[in-house]
Design an enzyme around this catalytic site. Structure first.
Site, mmCIF file in Angstrom:
data_model
loop_
_atom_site.group_PDB
_atom_site.id
_atom_site.type_symbol
_atom_site.label_atom_id
_atom_site.label_comp_id
_atom_site.label_asym_id
_atom_site.label_seq_id
_atom_site.Cartn_x
_atom_site.Cartn_y
_atom_site.Cartn_z
ATOM 1 N N LYS A 168 0.838 -1.218 0.000
ATOM 2 C CA LYS A 168 0.000 0.000 0.000
ATOM 3 C C LYS A 168 0.867 1.260 0.000
ATOM 4 O O LYS A 168 0.594 2.196 -0.727
ATOM 5 C CB LYS A 168 -0.915 0.044 1.235
ATOM 6 C CG LYS A 168 -2.007 -1.004 1.238
ATOM 7 C CD LYS A 168 -3.016 -0.746 2.341
ATOM 8 C CE LYS A 168 -2.440 -0.791 3.741
ATOM 9 N NZ LYS A 168 -1.879 -2.101 4.150
ATOM 10 N N ARG B 74 -10.043 0.412 8.894
ATOM 11 C CA ARG B 74 -9.545 -0.915 9.248
ATOM 12 C C ARG B 74 -10.576 -1.751 9.947
ATOM 13 O O ARG B 74 -10.315 -2.901 10.288
ATOM 14 C CB ARG B 74 -8.328 -0.773 10.127
ATOM 15 C CG ARG B 74 -7.091 -0.883 9.230
ATOM 16 C CD ARG B 74 -5.922 -0.644 9.931
ATOM 17 N NE ARG B 74 -4.793 -1.451 9.697
ATOM 18 C CZ ARG B 74 -3.634 -0.939 9.280
ATOM 19 N NH1 ARG B 74 -3.555 0.312 8.946
ATOM 20 N NH2 ARG B 74 -2.590 -1.694 9.203
ATOM 21 N N ARG C 25 11.227 -7.562 5.245
ATOM 22 C CA ARG C 25 11.387 -6.186 4.762
ATOM 23 C C ARG C 25 12.160 -5.324 5.764
ATOM 24 O O ARG C 25 12.216 -5.628 6.961
ATOM 25 C CB ARG C 25 10.017 -5.563 4.465
ATOM 26 C CG ARG C 25 9.198 -5.249 5.705
ATOM 27 C CD ARG C 25 7.836 -4.703 5.331
ATOM 28 N NE ARG C 25 7.076 -4.295 6.491
ATOM 29 C CZ ARG C 25 5.866 -3.769 6.451
ATOM 30 N NH1 ARG C 25 5.257 -3.597 5.291
ATOM 31 N NH2 ARG C 25 5.242 -3.413 7.554
ATOM 32 N N ARG D 99 11.045 -2.757 11.300
ATOM 33 C CA ARG D 99 9.991 -2.020 11.998
ATOM 34 C C ARG D 99 9.670 -2.718 13.306
ATOM 35 O O ARG D 99 9.623 -3.949 13.345
ATOM 36 C CB ARG D 99 8.750 -1.988 11.095
ATOM 37 C CG ARG D 99 8.183 -0.607 10.922
ATOM 38 C CD ARG D 99 7.119 -0.610 9.873
ATOM 39 N NE ARG D 99 5.834 -1.071 10.401
ATOM 40 C CZ ARG D 99 4.685 -0.872 9.780
ATOM 41 N NH1 ARG D 99 4.651 -0.227 8.624
ATOM 42 N NH2 ARG D 99 3.559 -1.306 10.292
ATOM 43 N N ARG E 258 -1.541 -8.609 13.791
ATOM 44 C CA ARG E 258 -2.001 -7.691 12.745
ATOM 45 C C ARG E 258 -2.751 -8.433 11.648
ATOM 46 O O ARG E 258 -3.761 -7.957 11.127
ATOM 47 C CB ARG E 258 -0.804 -6.922 12.165
ATOM 48 C CG ARG E 258 -0.309 -5.848 13.132
ATOM 49 C CD ARG E 258 1.154 -5.531 12.948
ATOM 50 N NE ARG E 258 1.478 -4.963 11.668
ATOM 51 C CZ ARG E 258 2.666 -5.103 11.058
ATOM 52 N NH1 ARG E 258 3.616 -5.815 11.624
ATOM 53 N NH2 ARG E 258 2.881 -4.541 9.909
HETATM 54 P P1 AMP Z 1 0.486 0.249 9.132
HETATM 55 O O1 AMP Z 1 1.685 1.136 8.970
HETATM 56 O O2 AMP Z 1 -0.631 0.622 8.215
HETATM 57 O O3 AMP Z 1 0.821 -1.215 9.069
HETATM 58 O O4 AMP Z 1 -0.062 0.528 10.610
HETATM 59 C C1 AMP Z 1 0.752 0.294 11.737
HETATM 60 C C2 AMP Z 1 -0.088 0.228 12.979
HETATM 61 O O5 AMP Z 1 -0.761 1.483 13.203
HETATM 62 C C3 AMP Z 1 -1.208 -0.794 12.972
HETATM 63 O O6 AMP Z 1 -0.761 -2.099 13.286
HETATM 64 C C4 AMP Z 1 -2.141 -0.225 14.039
HETATM 65 O O7 AMP Z 1 -1.614 -0.442 15.347
HETATM 66 C C5 AMP Z 1 -2.064 1.264 13.762
HETATM 67 N N1 AMP Z 1 -3.074 1.670 12.759
HETATM 68 C C6 AMP Z 1 -2.839 2.022 11.458
HETATM 69 N N2 AMP Z 1 -3.980 2.353 10.827
HETATM 70 C C7 AMP Z 1 -4.966 2.221 11.753
HETATM 71 C C8 AMP Z 1 -6.372 2.421 11.714
HETATM 72 N N3 AMP Z 1 -7.008 2.825 10.601
HETATM 73 N N4 AMP Z 1 -7.086 2.182 12.856
HETATM 74 C C9 AMP Z 1 -6.475 1.789 13.980
HETATM 75 N N5 AMP Z 1 -5.145 1.579 14.088
HETATM 76 C C10 AMP Z 1 -4.397 1.780 12.982
#
Ligand code: AMP
Length: 208
Positions: free
Chosen positions: A13, A88, A126, A154, A165
């Site tokens: 993404k 989400r 990654r 990360r 996740r």
């Molecule tokens: P990402 O970088 O998109 O993988 O997001 C990293 C982390 O941020 C996720 O595992 C959640 O803990 C939090 N997060 C990201 N987007 C959301 C969302 N829309 N709602 C709630 N938590 C989020």
């Protein structure tokens, strides 16, 4: 028109989103990045958000929606958005849809589709640039980012948080995506970045 970009963790993404944003002149709202930035602040809320992210759980809806509202309120008129990482879950989809409606915004939803097996493979291998936050797949073998920054793993790309996740994606995000099934544009995300981007452009050129 805005784009809402869905995809399992590791679907690309962030990377594909950047390509789409530059081709279609979209401003990216990267939810995970915005929350990671918030988590660096010296507040009680920031510490709470940091521990939620590191465990791989979802941050409470009110916190996320407040950040989106703030982003929208500062957006220059006429700017189209690419939403990355939101919604989400069903409750968040409902909040986001009503916010977009209130702001008279229209959107299309796009799903970058990969299998859980591919997601696992990508997430466990990654690396992320500490400075510019670019994500590099296993095929990038250099020690440093092209910006010179150090490449790190990360903090939530550890086996336990990855499982949490992916479970949240299956149980909470998949039902949210179902709300957008009418008109959902699905793009196969298994190939290389270059190939997936080409496919995404070919598909979206007909729509945007
Ligand atoms: P990402 O970088 O998109 O993988 O997001 C990293 C982390 O941020 C996720 O595992 C959640 O803990 C939090 N997060 C990201 N987007 C959301 C969302 N829309 N709602 C709630 N938590 C989020």
């Amino acid at each position: 028109m805005d784009l809402i970009l869905f995809g399992m963790q590791g679907a690309g993404k962030g990377t594909i989103g950047k390509g789409l944003a530059s081709r279609y002149n979209l401003q990216i709202f990267e939810t995970g990045g915005a929350l990671r930035a918030l988590s660096q602040e010296d507040t009680e809320l920031a510490r709470k958000v940091k521990s939620i992210i590191e465990a791989g759980h979802l941050v409470p809806n009110e916190v996320v929606m407040e950040i989106v509202e703030d982003f929208l309120s500062k957006l220059p008129a006429g700017t189209n958005i690419l939403f990355d990482g939101i919604p989400r879950k069903v409750e968040q989809a409902e909040s986001l849809n009503s916010l977009l409606k209130k702001n008279s915004r229209t959107y299309r939803a796009v799903l970058l589709d990969i299998s859980e097996e591919t997601a696992l493979k990508r997430l466990t291998t990654r690396r992320l640039c500490k400075v510019c936050k670019t994500i590099y797949p296993i095929t990038y073998t250099a020690d440093k980012c092209t910006c010179g920054g150090e490449l790190i793993t990360r903090s939530d790309d550890n086996p336990e948080a990855i499982q949490t996740r992916l479970k949240a994606y299956r149980e909470e995000t998949v039902p949210a995506i179902a709300l957008y099934k009418d008109g959902l544009i699905t793009i196969d995300g298994h190939a290389s970045i270059e190939e997936v981007e080409k496919l995404a452009f070919e598909t979206l050129d007909k729509v945007l």
